[in-house]
Design a protein around this motif. Structure first.
Motif, PDB file in Angstrom:
ATOM      1  N   LEU A 282       1.782   7.306  -9.348  1.00 17.43           N
ATOM      2  CA  LEU A 282       3.171   6.972  -9.657  1.00 17.43           C
ATOM      3  C   LEU A 282       4.077   8.193  -9.521  1.00 17.43           C
ATOM      4  O   LEU A 282       5.227   8.074  -9.090  1.00 17.43           O
ATOM      5  CB  LEU A 282       3.275   6.410 -11.071  1.00 17.43           C
TER       6      LEU A 282
ATOM      7  N   PHE B  54       4.584   8.598  -5.882  1.00 16.50           N
ATOM      8  CA  PHE B  54       5.397   7.469  -5.407  1.00 16.50           C
ATOM      9  C   PHE B  54       6.867   7.681  -5.768  1.00 16.50           C
ATOM     10  O   PHE B  54       7.760   7.441  -4.953  1.00 16.50           O
ATOM     11  CB  PHE B  54       4.872   6.173  -6.030  1.00 16.50           C
TER      12      PHE B  54
ATOM     13  N   PHE C 196       3.764   1.132  -2.485  1.00 15.36           N
ATOM     14  CA  PHE C 196       2.833   1.690  -3.467  1.00 15.36           C
ATOM     15  C   PHE C 196       1.394   1.581  -2.967  1.00 15.36           C
ATOM     16  O   PHE C 196       0.596   2.508  -3.162  1.00 15.36           O
ATOM     17  CB  PHE C 196       2.975   0.990  -4.814  1.00 15.36           C
TER      18      PHE C 196
ATOM     19  N   GLU D 152       0.860   4.338  -0.751  1.00 14.79           N
ATOM     20  CA  GLU D 152       0.693   5.582  -1.500  1.00 14.79           C
ATOM     21  C   GLU D 152      -0.739   5.715  -2.006  1.00 14.79           C
ATOM     22  O   GLU D 152      -1.339   6.800  -1.964  1.00 14.79           O
ATOM     23  CB  GLU D 152       1.669   5.619  -2.678  1.00 14.79           C
TER      24      GLU D 152
END
Length: 309
Positions: A110, A113, A276, A279
């Motif tokens: 995260l 991201f 995501f 990622e």
């Protein structure tokens, strides 16, 4: 009928009250109440049941909420898809994670991201494996961490790690380098309900034993505290043990048991959800083959009893 009314309905249902929904939406309680009343008048039915314990959806309200959630998702998707044409990824990523994976596996992804896609707002939910699969099916979340195998879902492999036995400090089973399922089955067992049980319970069935829980807890921290208090033994994912509590000891399992996780996207995934998953794929250092037997590693695989967990 307006998009605001739909958002208000979902907020009241989620937060269990008009005041809490108003706080979340930045609206006054009377404004929230008026929005719900206007929606109920237009649909000519009661959507929310008010009681002493708070506010809950009626049967009609539950159906309305399902359609409201999908309508808002489509509106958000319209905005983000149009933005994506010009190379911008925007909108909200609704991501669900298993508690044992959030801090150790998801947080770093995260962070990366957010750096790559600063226009995306991330909303993180935690739940059990079953809850996350339901949320994906219902469109409540855009992407979620699930235990593999997960047939029918579009996903990227996240991580593969061992499950380990956790024992009270000084327990007799800690004298050996490993612990068998047969030995654990003879002890009071503390089961985590967050989702990892489906992995080790499958292996237990294969070796012909049953792990009958004497206690059950949702949070891994609660499981470890009960083990440390001497109430029983447990099995947890090694990746979730950043440190081993002083009151417990950890041993590898025999047969060796591996949990494989992936990040799955809901049907019609938004650009943010697809980004995501990209990622996750970009940051994955080691690709672990996933098969129908993903919850079980070969029995002949070496086990390093001194490996830190």
């Amino acid at each position: 009928m307006t998009l605001l009314q739909l958002r208000v309905l979902l907020a009241v249902a989620e937060h269990g009250g008009f005041t809490a929904a108003g706080t979340a939406l930045g609206m006054s309680q009377p404004a929230v109440s008026r929005a719900v009343s206007a929606l109920e008048s237009e649909l000519d039915t009661v959507l929310l049941r008010r009681g002493r314990d708070g506010v809950a959806l009626t049967d009609a309200g539950a159906r309305a909420a399902t359609h409201a959630r999908e309508a808002l998702r489509q509106v958000d998707l319209l905005r983000t898809e149009v933005a994506a044409v010009s190379g911008r990824v925007t909108g909200t990523l609704r991501l669900a994670s298993l508690p044992s994976a959030t801090g150790t596996l998801i947080a770093a992804r995260l962070r990366g991201f957010a750096e790559r896609y600063p226009l995306v707002t991330v909303r993180l939910l935690e739940g059990s494996d079953e809850e996350i699969r339901d949320w994906l099916d219902q469109g409540v979340v855009d992407a979620g961490v699930v235990t593999l195998p997960a047939p029918g879902l579009h996903l990227e492999l996240l991580d593969s790690h061992e499950m380990v036995a956790v024992l009270p400090a000084g327990h007799a089973l800690g004298a050996g380098d490993t612990v068998t399922y047969q030995a654990l089955a003879a002890e009071p067992f503390i089961r985590s309900s967050c989702g990892c049980a489906r992995v080790f319970e499958g292996v237990a069935r294969e070796v012909g034993v049953r792990l009958d829980p004497a206690f059950e807890a949702r949070e891994l921290s609660a499981v470890l505290e009960m083990v440390g208090a001497g109430l029983g033994v447990s099995i947890v994912p090694a990746v979730a043990l950043r440190t081993v509590p002083a009151e417990t000891i950890v041993r590898p399992l025999v047969p060796r048991t591996v949990r494989t996780l992936g990040v799955a996207a809901a049907a019609g995934a938004s650009p943010a959800a697809r980004a995501f998953l990209e990622e996750v794929a970009r940051t994955r250092k080691v690709v672990v083959p996933v098969s129908a037997d993903a919850g079980r590693a070969p029995l002949a695989a070496p086990v390093d009893a001194a490996r830190p967990v």
